[in-house]
Design a protein around this motif. Structure first.
Motif, PDB file in Angstrom:
ATOM      1  N   GLU A 292      30.807  47.115 -77.563  1.00 29.10           N
ATOM      2  CA  GLU A 292      30.300  47.774 -76.358  1.00 29.10           C
ATOM      3  C   GLU A 292      31.084  49.061 -76.140  1.00 29.10           C
ATOM      4  N   PRO A 293      30.405  50.170 -75.877  1.00 29.27           N
ATOM      5  CA  PRO A 293      31.134  51.437 -75.665  1.00 29.27           C
ATOM      6  C   PRO A 293      32.198  51.320 -74.577  1.00 29.27           C
ATOM      7  N   GLU A 294      31.897  50.562 -73.527  1.00 23.99           N
ATOM      8  CA  GLU A 294      32.844  50.465 -72.413  1.00 23.99           C
ATOM      9  C   GLU A 294      34.135  49.768 -72.850  1.00 23.99           C
ATOM     10  N   LEU A 295      34.026  48.795 -73.749  1.00 31.51           N
ATOM     11  CA  LEU A 295      35.242  48.140 -74.239  1.00 31.51           C
ATOM     12  C   LEU A 295      36.018  49.094 -75.149  1.00 31.51           C
ATOM     13  N   ALA A 296      35.303  49.862 -75.941  1.00 32.95           N
ATOM     14  CA  ALA A 296      35.985  50.825 -76.819  1.00 32.95           C
ATOM     15  C   ALA A 296      36.739  51.861 -75.984  1.00 32.95           C
ATOM     16  N   ILE A 297      36.122  52.316 -74.902  1.00 33.77           N
ATOM     17  CA  ILE A 297      36.791  53.326 -74.056  1.00 33.77           C
ATOM     18  C   ILE A 297      38.002  52.698 -73.356  1.00 33.77           C
ATOM     19  N   ARG A 298      37.858  51.462 -72.909  1.00 36.75           N
ATOM     20  CA  ARG A 298      39.009  50.777 -72.303  1.00 36.75           C
ATOM     21  C   ARG A 298      40.174  50.698 -73.287  1.00 36.75           C
ATOM     22  N   MET A 299      39.887  50.353 -74.555  1.00 36.07           N
ATOM     23  CA  MET A 299      40.942  50.295 -75.571  1.00 36.07           C
ATOM     24  C   MET A 299      41.669  51.627 -75.682  1.00 36.07           C
ATOM     25  N   ALA A 300      40.875  52.697 -75.647  1.00 32.11           N
ATOM     26  CA  ALA A 300      41.428  54.038 -75.894  1.00 32.11           C
ATOM     27  C   ALA A 300      42.113  54.616 -74.665  1.00 32.11           C
ATOM     28  N   THR A 301      42.077  53.919 -73.543  1.00 34.35           N
ATOM     29  CA  THR A 301      42.611  54.503 -72.308  1.00 34.35           C
ATOM     30  C   THR A 301      43.560  53.516 -71.612  1.00 34.35           C
ATOM     31  N   LEU A 302      43.016  52.698 -70.719  1.00 32.95           N
ATOM     32  CA  LEU A 302      43.864  51.838 -69.896  1.00 32.95           C
ATOM     33  C   LEU A 302      44.686  50.849 -70.722  1.00 32.95           C
ATOM     34  N   SER A 303      44.065  50.260 -71.749  1.00 33.12           N
ATOM     35  CA  SER A 303      44.794  49.247 -72.527  1.00 33.12           C
ATOM     36  C   SER A 303      46.013  49.867 -73.195  1.00 33.12           C
ATOM     37  N   ALA A 304      45.844  51.049 -73.759  1.00 32.35           N
ATOM     38  CA  ALA A 304      46.983  51.709 -74.411  1.00 32.35           C
ATOM     39  C   ALA A 304      48.038  52.102 -73.379  1.00 32.35           C
ATOM     40  N   ALA A 305      47.592  52.620 -72.247  1.00 27.92           N
ATOM     41  CA  ALA A 305      48.550  53.031 -71.210  1.00 27.92           C
ATOM     42  C   ALA A 305      49.349  51.831 -70.723  1.00 27.92           C
ATOM     43  N   GLU A 306      48.660  50.711 -70.481  1.00 32.61           N
ATOM     44  CA  GLU A 306      49.356  49.530 -69.973  1.00 32.61           C
ATOM     45  C   GLU A 306      50.340  48.977 -70.993  1.00 32.61           C
ATOM     46  N   ARG A 307      49.979  49.027 -72.279  1.00 32.74           N
ATOM     47  CA  ARG A 307      50.895  48.491 -73.286  1.00 32.74           C
ATOM     48  C   ARG A 307      52.255  49.217 -73.222  1.00 32.74           C
ATOM     49  N   PHE A 308      52.218  50.501 -72.906  1.00 35.12           N
ATOM     50  CA  PHE A 308      53.464  51.265 -72.869  1.00 35.12           C
ATOM     51  C   PHE A 308      53.995  51.452 -71.447  1.00 35.12           C
ATOM     52  N   GLY A 309      53.427  50.712 -70.492  1.00 32.40           N
ATOM     53  CA  GLY A 309      53.923  50.797 -69.120  1.00 32.40           C
ATOM     54  C   GLY A 309      53.667  52.147 -68.467  1.00 32.40           C
ATOM     55  N   LEU A 310      52.658  52.862 -68.953  1.00 31.64           N
ATOM     56  CA  LEU A 310      52.363  54.194 -68.413  1.00 31.64           C
ATOM     57  C   LEU A 310      51.357  54.055 -67.271  1.00 31.64           C
ATOM     58  N   SER A 311      51.863  53.690 -66.095  1.00 30.96           N
ATOM     59  CA  SER A 311      50.967  53.426 -64.975  1.00 30.96           C
ATOM     60  C   SER A 311      50.471  54.712 -64.335  1.00 30.96           C
ATOM     61  N   ASP A 312      50.898  55.855 -64.861  1.00 27.83           N
ATOM     62  CA  ASP A 312      50.455  57.133 -64.291  1.00 27.83           C
ATOM     63  C   ASP A 312      49.225  57.682 -64.995  1.00 27.83           C
ATOM     64  N   ARG A 313      48.640  56.909 -65.892  1.00 26.33           N
ATOM     65  CA  ARG A 313      47.474  57.421 -66.630  1.00 26.33           C
ATOM     66  C   ARG A 313      46.620  56.255 -67.120  1.00 26.33           C
ATOM     67  N   GLY A 314      45.595  56.555 -67.902  1.00 24.33           N
ATOM     68  CA  GLY A 314      44.779  55.484 -68.476  1.00 24.33           C
ATOM     69  C   GLY A 314      43.565  55.130 -67.646  1.00 24.33           C
ATOM     70  N   ALA A 315      43.459  55.687 -66.458  1.00 24.08           N
ATOM     71  CA  ALA A 315      42.317  55.367 -65.602  1.00 24.08           C
ATOM     72  C   ALA A 315      42.070  56.532 -64.658  1.00 24.08           C
ATOM     73  N   LEU A 316      40.845  56.624 -64.185  1.00 22.52           N
ATOM     74  CA  LEU A 316      40.487  57.654 -63.214  1.00 22.52           C
ATOM     75  C   LEU A 316      40.641  57.046 -61.834  1.00 22.52           C
ATOM     76  N   ALA A 317      41.828  57.208 -61.267  1.00 21.31           N
ATOM     77  CA  ALA A 317      42.129  56.557 -59.993  1.00 21.31           C
ATOM     78  C   ALA A 317      43.168  57.389 -59.252  1.00 21.31           C
ATOM     79  N   PRO A 318      43.193  57.252 -57.933  1.00 22.34           N
ATOM     80  CA  PRO A 318      44.099  58.084 -57.135  1.00 22.34           C
ATOM     81  C   PRO A 318      45.553  57.926 -57.568  1.00 22.34           C
ATOM     82  N   GLY A 319      46.269  59.049 -57.595  1.00 19.78           N
ATOM     83  CA  GLY A 319      47.683  59.011 -57.930  1.00 19.78           C
ATOM     84  C   GLY A 319      47.962  59.070 -59.412  1.00 19.78           C
ATOM     85  N   ARG A 320      46.927  59.025 -60.237  1.00 18.25           N
ATOM     86  CA  ARG A 320      47.150  59.134 -61.686  1.00 18.25           C
ATOM     87  C   ARG A 320      46.935  60.581 -62.125  1.00 18.25           C
TER      88      ARG A 320
END
Lengths: 562, 562
Positions: A292-320
């Motif tokens: 699913e494209p949405e799962l592929a995009i999650r892998m390339a964004t939030l999942s990678a950011a979370e693995r490295f503890g980068l809570s300032d990126r990986g998602a389109l949300a306030p404060g990032r």
């Protein structure tokens, strides 16, 4: 998240205008893998909010285009692109990438601390946030030493450095399993530690994970990846220039485990990046493989950011961070624009002067005598294996004076120490298939001495000479024709622009094509000195048995070798 | 993850026996939300591996029973259980819990720093790992001050303390949105910050998240929770003694977003915990509401652990703590055994002496004169709202001398300052419905003064007297009958065993039942002094208008009040 965001609270509340508002976008929700039609507001490089009521100093109607978070490469060696970090960043930024987690392992083998410092300097004002993992295995083995050896104490100098976020791929699996104190001291340097454990399984895999290794990008089968995932590892699915694992591994990704899966390009040449893309290519490939494209995009964004503890990126949300790309649609996934901290790559001016790097080619072109092989009778020959970096240990009866033996495809292969040690090793290789000409390169994992092979000694020497004159490079010599891609930065990377590097790679490919050999000969050549891979290797000391793990002679019994 | 695990590497590799091996278990894979039939090996309290080849000094055949990671409560106030931390831990451990993230907000309002230190001491040797978030809002408002006021500088003394992992629920939403420096200084104390933002939405929600608040446990509708999740908040779905949100919120949980959702019990009395369970109850309730059991278990384990960066637990994987429970099957989810770090609760002996707490009831029983109300004519009356903690502001015409007015259900309500300030406030409340008797308690949010209501002044005074004699408690007086649950620890918690606390709660319920009033009168009483909730409240200064945010008189115009 810092207190400086307090300045942005009024704008987030709509009481002050945003810098820019993107209107009418399909905004990717990385948390739920869904889309939301709305507007997105940015101020001072930070996403301040999503919603219909924001006003901006600048406003853009995206007319239903899709907005996704900036893409993240979970594991890459920038050196493999042949580009210096600023140029690499400009290239991958054009493909939607805003963050790469890079391991400067190659340059560290050449230049140690100085190499890592050089790569860190390359972060400055780059249009991609380059975050580094400290190279954990320099050299790969005590036998494989190049220009440097980095122990835990040397690496500790970088702990807490801006831009350093963890410990890179721990390739020394036996050292971990043996509990070697020097290895354990490296593991203690950071609480973020990438693993590297091809085919490791069962109890030894358990032990490797227990010791603190948290990720793996070396899985080649679904079963291998599923076992590692079940045991707690983050899985980086790799799709590089030569290692292509997406087709085999994508079927393992489910909505339940997608938070533990990311993409890695590991080793990608500039030409692949320029022509086919970077993490956007991984997404397209994964979708082609049925994800699913949405799962592929999650892998390339939030999942990678979370693995490295980068809570300032990986998602389109306030404060990032306003790291995002505008794409056409999730399936074709063509990146139209990339913004890092709200700004396009063009707004990140290249540094006025490229940081220069000290000369790392400290050797002279050998004489014909120095690369001479003597002997006849049964000989050990390195056998290339198509599509693999392992080699076979072959045996041929031959007279060294009669090389090259075009009939049986037996060529000379030479390694010149480039660190001032005046050591030159020569051996015989089967499988390149050259009918004439020679190639040489200053990329030869992991010591990165100069390595060359070819039909005639004169051409081998000319190719080596071209590499040395360029202070590192890849060279093809065919009669009077000499093609060089200079790799003037540590003999690994070129300071030329990406398009020029791609043009030279094309010229090299054309030249080696005319020599009548196999495709991608430089790739095979670059691994022939890597002693950790079976079966037979060549170093600046001569032939090396990668199974018995010792030097061996080309001709005669091992006992006769010194 | 520490280097001490190096000692366990040989056992993980199967070269030394494990301490214990659980054979033939259905082992939950929290990463993929699937089950694996295998054996699990533990040594020194750590899971060393999963696989069929381990041998153990002790081995147990689980015959297909299910093993899941120890359960985690993402947000709870232990004080609400009425039990002191060690007793609370014993009770919830019997229900599968191995970690709770607790906010010692109540005791901090009573006793400040000393209260937090007391709760930290309660961690020692507890069968559950109690991790604390620093209470961010003590007092809830400047008007609501009880025994302490904690600013950022006071809280900073705990930064980095063993057992402190972040900043607790930031209830001061207006303070955050106004960018109040004193609030921002608190947010800067930790990079883990829990939010508390009931009904916050749109741009103000964006601003609250931008300011650094990362979670919310106050959602009551699916739309509210989905908006907060989309904007980047972790959602703790709450199911407490009175706040029950699972039925409304569970439909929002999907395999894609389950990594961002956890369970919270917030406020749970000992009787609910003893009779229906803790997080195991949340799982059963969620499954009854249609959630896949595997997603519910993931919420209760890995998702909660990841939200707080606790990479040492939340999954059954090598190198993680052997926090686990044996359950019958995923749907009925009956916890058979709980192990924390490989040991059952019984192996965690209660501390030889309970840590004593200084006396916190520093007042004497008022005289009849001190609780007298004078006046007649139109009066402001607090109106209970069934099932809610908000109140109505009612108006009755009456003569204070004629109270109680059983016909119109008008009773006196009294608040005695318990911190030595000798202040006593009295007002009138509608809705308790008592035909006789009185109740009093030293739990009254957030200042936790003594609050009482009842049909006759004499009984109100007797109930207050019983609370003071017990050095805190809940008391019901009905003629000659006096029932007391002593809350001798800070007037909030009982040092009695859980079963005794449950028995007294039953006795109190029986006594108030005989008084003919509403169910759960203590719960309503405990919120009548909370000035941050509309519309009319009672404090130790008298009546308080929670909308206009000022003291008001019972009789007459506001102008006439001092």
């Amino acid at each position: 998240m810092t207190l400086s965001y307090a300045d942005l609270i009024p704008a987030a509340r709509g009481m002050e205008p945003a810098d820019v508002v993107f209107r009418n976008a399909e905004i990717f929700d990385a948390f739920s893998c869904t889309w939301e039609k709305s507007d997105l507001a940015i101020k001072s490089g930070i996403i301040i909010g999503i919603g219909r009521s924001y006003r901006g100093i600048r406003e853009r109607d995206l007319r239903g285009a899709h907005l996704v978070p900036g893409l993240i490469d979970a594991h890459v060696h920038i050196e493999s692109s042949l580009l210096v970090p600023p140029e690499y960043a400009r290239l991958v930024a054009s493909h939607g990438t805003t963050t790469v987690i890079a391991d400067p392992h190659e340059i560290a083998n050449v230049a140690g601390i100085r190499g890592i410092e050089y790569m860190l300097a390359g972060r400055t004002n780059a249009p991609v946030d380059i975050l580094y993992m400290l190279p954990s295995c320099v050299p790969a083995t005590p036998l494989d030493i190049g220009g440097a050896s980095l122990d835990a104490e040397a690496l500790a100098a970088f702990a807490g450095c801006e831009g350093i976020i963890g410990l890179g791929e721990m390739m020394n699996v036996p050292g971990v399993l043996a509990g070697t104190p020097a290895i354990l001291r490296k593991l203690a340097l950071s609480h973020i530690r990438d693993g590297h454990a091809p085919l490791l399984s069962g109890m030894d895999l358990n032990a490797y994970i227990l010791a603190g290794l948290q990720s793996d990008h070396e899985c080649t089968t679904r079963a291998e990846a599923e076992e590692k995932l079940r045991r707690g590892m983050y899985i980086f699915i790799r799709e590089g220039s030569t290692e292509k694992n997406i087709a085999a591994l994508i079927p393992m990704v489910t909505p339940e485990n997608v938070s533990r899966c990311s993409f890695s390009t590991d080793d990608c040449h500039a030409d692949l990046l320029a022509r086919e893309g970077h993490i956007d290519r991984c997404i397209r490939t994964a979708v082609n493989c049925g994800l699913e494209p949405e799962l592929a995009i999650r892998m390339a964004t939030l999942s990678a950011a979370e693995r490295f503890g980068l809570s300032d990126r990986g998602a389109l949300a306030p404060g990032r961070r306003a790291d995002l790309c505008i794409i056409d649609d999730p399936v074709s996934f063509t990146v139209k624009e990339t913004l890092r901290c709200g700004k396009p790559a063009a707004a990140y001016p290249a540094p006025a002067a490229t940081v220069s790097f000290p000369l790392t080619i400290r050797c002279t072109t050998p004489t014909r005598d120095q690369i001479r092989l003597d002997g006849n009778g049964p000989a050990r020959v390195i056998g290339l294996v198509p599509g693999q970096i392992i080699t076979d240990s072959l045996h041929f009866t031959l007279d060294a004076a009669a090389l090259p033996d075009r009939e049986r495809d037996l060529l000379k292969v030479v390694v010149c120490n480039r660190y001032g040690k005046r050591r030159i090793g020569a051996g015989i290789v089967h499988g390149f298939g050259f009918k004439g000409g020679a190639i040489a390169a200053s990329i030869s994992h992991d010591a990165h001495n100069i390595i060359a092979t070819g039909a005639e000694d004169a051409e081998i020497l000319a190719a080596i000479d071209a590499v040395i004159r360029a202070q590192g490079g890849m060279a093809a010599v065919n009669g009077p024709e000499v093609i060089v891609l200079p790799l003037d930065c540590a003999g690994l990377m070129s300071t030329l622009p990406a398009r020029e590097v791609v043009a030279r790679l094309d010229a090299l490919r054309e030249a080696t094509g005319k020599m009548g050999g196999i495709a991608e000969p430089f790739m095979y050549l670059s691994f022939l000195a890597l002693t950790v891979i079976p079966a037979l290797r060549i170093t600046d000391r001569g032939l090396f048995d990668g199974v018995a793990f010792r030097d061996v002679p080309v001709f005669g019994d091992e006992e006769n070798s010194d």
